[in-house]
Design a protein around this motif. Structure first.
Motif, short mmCIF file in Angstrom:
data_model
loop_
_atom_site.label_atom_id
_atom_site.label_comp_id
_atom_site.label_asym_id
_atom_site.label_seq_id
_atom_site.Cartn_x
_atom_site.Cartn_y
_atom_site.Cartn_z
N GLU A 35 -0.11 5.24 1.49
CA GLU A 35 -1.47 5.36 0.94
C GLU A 35 -2.47 5.68 2.05
N SER A 83 -0.69 -3.91 8.79
CA SER A 83 0.43 -3.14 8.25
C SER A 83 -0.04 -2.04 7.31
N TYR A 84 -1.25 -2.12 6.78
CA TYR A 84 -1.78 -1.09 5.89
C TYR A 84 -1.78 0.28 6.56
N SER A 96 1.17 2.46 5.92
CA SER A 96 1.53 2.75 4.53
C SER A 96 1.31 4.22 4.17
#
Length: 100
Positions: free
Chosen positions: A32, A26-27, A30
């Motif tokens: 970021e 899931s990063y 994001s």
């Protein structure tokens, strides 16, 4: 007046399920990661940085991938110093995927 003839569908027919993009972590969805990826692309000029890249124009006209030099699963950081830009062909070659 019908514009097309009716389409035959066998009893029980259903359309194939839509394929969803496979995001393994899931990063990668994001904000970021998206900022870090964009910074990597800008730094590398939106071109493949592989030393022996044989792709014409070294980058599919901007369609490139931000790749971890040391993979996250092996303890690699999510830092600009651990990222490089690869074209899809070089990324597939690096990760051993077919078709690239």
């Amino acid at each position: 007046m019908p514009s097309r003839p009716p389409v035959f569908r066998a009893p029980g027919w259903r359309p194939a399920p839509r394929k969803r993009p496979q995001v393994q972590d899931s990063y990668y969805g994001s904000a970021e990661w998206k900022r870090l990826r964009e910074a990597c692309w800008k730094r590398d000029g939106y071109r493949c940085t592989a030393e022996h890249c044989t792709t014409p124009d070294r980058g599919f006209g901007g369609r490139v991938i931000a790749d971890h030099i040391i993979p996250r699963r092996e303890g690699g950081e999510d830092a600009l110093t651990n990222l490089r830009t690869l074209c899809p062909t070089c990324d597939n070659r690096r990760h051993g995927k077919r078709g690239g």
